[in-house]
Design an enzyme around this catalytic site. Structure first.
Site, PDB file in Angstrom:
ATOM      1  N   PHE A  77    -104.311  86.010  27.650  1.00 48.94           N
ATOM      2  CA  PHE A  77    -105.486  85.685  28.293  1.00 48.94           C
ATOM      3  C   PHE A  77    -105.412  85.428  29.784  1.00 48.94           C
ATOM      4  O   PHE A  77    -106.318  84.790  30.247  1.00 48.94           O
ATOM      5  CB  PHE A  77    -106.019  84.564  27.629  1.00 48.94           C
ATOM      6  CG  PHE A  77    -105.837  84.615  26.174  1.00 48.94           C
ATOM      7  CD1 PHE A  77    -106.311  85.538  25.261  1.00 48.94           C
ATOM      8  CD2 PHE A  77    -105.358  83.652  25.502  1.00 48.94           C
ATOM      9  CE1 PHE A  77    -106.104  85.572  23.870  1.00 48.94           C
ATOM     10  CE2 PHE A  77    -104.912  83.447  24.008  1.00 48.94           C
ATOM     11  CZ  PHE A  77    -105.269  84.658  23.193  1.00 48.94           C
ATOM     12  N   CYS A  78    -104.529  86.245  30.539  1.00 51.48           N
ATOM     13  CA  CYS A  78    -104.667  85.992  32.051  1.00 51.48           C
ATOM     14  C   CYS A  78    -104.256  84.723  32.542  1.00 51.48           C
ATOM     15  O   CYS A  78    -104.957  84.292  33.325  1.00 51.48           O
ATOM     16  CB  CYS A  78    -105.796  86.713  32.616  1.00 51.48           C
ATOM     17  SG  CYS A  78    -106.023  88.472  32.443  1.00 51.48           S
ATOM     18  N   ALA A  79    -103.560  84.022  31.561  1.00 52.35           N
ATOM     19  CA  ALA A  79    -103.378  82.394  31.899  1.00 52.35           C
ATOM     20  C   ALA A  79    -101.712  82.189  31.358  1.00 52.35           C
ATOM     21  O   ALA A  79    -101.533  81.360  30.514  1.00 52.35           O
ATOM     22  CB  ALA A  79    -104.224  81.765  31.057  1.00 52.35           C
TER      23      ALA A  79
END
Length: 458
Positions: free
Chosen positions: A370-372
Site C-alpha cells: 500500500f505504498c507504505a
C-alpha cells in the site's frame, strides 16, 4: 443498529451521492455476471454521478483558461476560478492562503518540497505513505519512529523539535492512515509544532472523503488531497497554504501562465497560484473536485460518517469471527478511524486472496504494501505479520450487502482455498485461464495489452 436501519441509511445516501458504476456488473471466471462490490475506495473512488454530469455539461464549453476571449474560454475560466474558491472553502483555508491545483497529493507534496526555503528541516514519521516520505528526501529530513500511541507521537515530535537548531522546519503528517484508517492527532501535532516555530503539512488524501477539514481551525499550515479520493477521478489535486514560501520559490514548472514578462534573456515570474500552475491547467479536473466536495458537504458529514462507521463495525466484527484472519492496527482497537481495514488470512497469499475475490466473487480490494513499505515492515517486526496484506476500504457507495459478500467470500477461501487456478503474470496473480471479457472501450482494449503493468492478459 438493525440491518433494516443500516440498509435504509445506505439507500438514502446512495440517492444523495449516486456513483457512476454503482450498478456495474462484472464477469466471473465461471461465466456468471454479478454486481461489482467495490471495496477499493481508498485507492481510487469512482465519480459521483453529479460530478460526471457537471463535467459533461462543461465539455461543450471547454476552452483555454485565462487565455481566450471567446465565450467558451470565458466559461472555462470562470469555472476554474470558482472551483478554486470552492476548494478553499472545503479545506477551511485562510483568506491569504494560496490554493493550487496539482495532479494529486503526490504532486502537491513534490511541489511543496521544491518550495521549501534552503536549509529547512522536515520531520515526518516513518510509517507515512510514500507520497509523504520520498519528496522530502531531496533535503534535510528526519524520520521519527512509528509511535506506539498518539501520545507517543506527540512526545517524539516535541523531543525532535527541541533538538533542532535555528532555521525553518516543517512537520509532514497524515490525517488518516491509508493502511489502517486510524486518525492522527492533527490539532495536537500542530500545537506542538507551532510551539517550536515549525510549520505543519497535512496529507489529507485518506481523510478528505470521510471527514470535514478545517486547517484554519486546526492551525495547520498546508494541506494536500487528491480528487480521485473524493469521487472526482479527473486528474487533479489540491495544495493549500501560506503564500510566502510558495511565492519565494522558483516556479514548479517553467512555462506560460507563470510569468509576467519574458524576454530573450530573462523572465519575470508572477506570484500567487499562477506561479506554480504553468501550462494549460486541468480545468475539468478542478471543476470535478469542486463539484465533488460541494456534494459531500451538502449531504452532511454526520450522515456520511454514520454510514461508514456502521459498515466499518460490521466489517471488523465479521473479520474477527473468521478463523485465521488478523487485522492490522497501529494502536489499540477502538481508536477513531475511517473505513480502511487491512488484514491477512493464515496460509493464504494476499495476492492470491485478492485475485480470487475478484475473479470468483466480483469483489474489488487492494493487496500489497500500500505504498507504505516501512509501516508494513514495522507490523512484520512488531507482530510477526506478513509484509503484504489485503485492504478493504469503504466509501459512500458501499452497502451492507457488499460487506457481507466480502465476509462470506473470505470465509470460504480461508476454509477451502481458491476454486480457480492462478499464475503470476507481470508481477500480479492472475486467473489461469482468464476468460472474463473486457469492455472494448472504442477499440482500445480490442487487442493484447503489452508492456506489463497490472494487465493479466498480454
Amino acid at each position: 443498529m438493525s440491518a433494516t436501519q443500516t440498509h435504509a441509511h445506505a439507500d438514502e445516501l446512495e440517492r444523495l451521492l449516486e456513483l457512476v458504476g454503482g450498478d456495474l456488473e462484472v464477469p466471473l471466471v465461471g461465466g456468471e455476471w454479478v454486481r461489482y462490490a467495490n471495496l477499493d475506495m481508498a485507492a481510487s473512488a469512482p465519480a459521483l454521478r453529479q460530478v460526471a454530469d457537471i463535467v459533461a455539461e462543461l465539455l461543450p464549453y471547454y476552452g483555454s483558461v485565462h487565455r481566450g476571449a471567446g465565450f467558451a474560454s470565458v466559461v472555462s475560466t470562470e469555472a476554474y476560478i470558482r472551483a478554486r474558491e470552492i476548494a478553499r472553502g472545503f479545506v477551511g483555508a485562510r483568506e491569504d492562503d494560496l490554493v493550487l491545483f496539482t495532479r494529486n497529493t503526490t504532486d502537491a507534496f513534490n511541489l511543496l518540497a521544491s518550495a521549501l526555503p534552503p536549509g529547512t528541516t522536515v520531520l515526518t514519521f516513518a510509517g507515512e505513505h510514500h507520497a509523504n516520505l520520498l519528496p522530502w528526501r531531496r533535503g534535510d529530513v528526519r524520520h521519527l519512529p512509528i509511535p506506539a500511541s498518539p501520545a507517543d507521537a506527540l512526545d517524539a515530535l516535541d523531543a525532535a523539535l527541541r533538538g533542532l537548531g535555528a532555521g525553518d522546519a516543517l512537520v509532514a503528517v497524515t490525517g488518516a492512515s491509508n493502511v489502517t484508517g486510524e486518525l492522527w492527532p492533527i490539532q495536537e501535532i500542530a500545537q506542538v509544532a507551532h510551539r517550536h516555530g515549525a510549520r505543519v503539512a497535512l496529507d489529507a488524501a485518506q481523510l478528505a472523503a470521510h471527514r470535514p477539514i478545517d486547517i484554519a481551525a486546526w492551525d495547520v499550515d498546508y494541506v494536500a488531497f487528491s480528487g480521485h479520493k473524493v469521487y472526482a477521478p479527473y486528474g487533479a489535486g489540491v495544495l493549500a497554504g501560506p503564500a510566502d514560501w510558495l511565492d519565494a520559490a522558483p516556479p514548479y514548472l517553467a512555462g506560460g501562465g507563470a510569468v509576467r514578462n519574458v524576454t530573450v534573456d530573462d523572465v519575470e515570474w508572477t506570484t500567487g497560484a499562477a506561479r506554480h500552475e504553468a501550462g494549460t491547467p486541468a480545468a475539468l479536473g478542478a471543476v470535478a473536485i469542486a463539484a465533488a466536495v460541494s456534494a459531500l458537504s451538502a449531504t452532511g458529514w454526520e450522515r456520511i460518517q454514520a454510514h461508514e462507521q456502521e459498515l466499518l463495525e460490521r466489517l471488523l466484527t465479521g473479520l474477527d469471527a473468521i478463523g485465521g484472519v488478523r487485522t492490522y492496527e497501529l494502536w489499540e482497537r477502538g481508536h477513531d478511524r475511517v473505513g480502511v481495514v487491512s488484514f491477512n488470512v493464515a496460509d493464504v497469499d494476499p495476492a492470491l486472496l485478492a485475485a480470487a475475490l475478484s475473479a470468483e466473487h466480483g469483489i474489488g480490494v487492494r493487496d500489497g504494501s500500500f505504498c507504505a513499505h516501512p509501516l508494513m515492515e514495522h507490523f512484520a517486526a512488531r507482530d510477526g505479520r506478513p509484509r503484504q496484506a489485503v485492504r478493504a476500504s469503504i466509501g459512500v457507495g458501499t452497502s451492507a450487502s457488499d460487506i457481507d459478500r466480502l465476509l462470506r467470500a473470505v470465509e470460504r477461501i480461508a476454509r477451502d482455498g481458491a476454486s480457480w487456478s492462478y499464475v503470476e503474470h507481470n508481477g500480479y496473480v492472475c486467473p489461469d485461464p482468464d476468460p472474463r471479457p473486457r469492455p472494448a472501450l472504442g477499440g482500445l482494449l480490442s487487442g493484447p495489452v503489452a508492456g506489463g503493468g497490472s494487465a493479466c492478459r498480454g
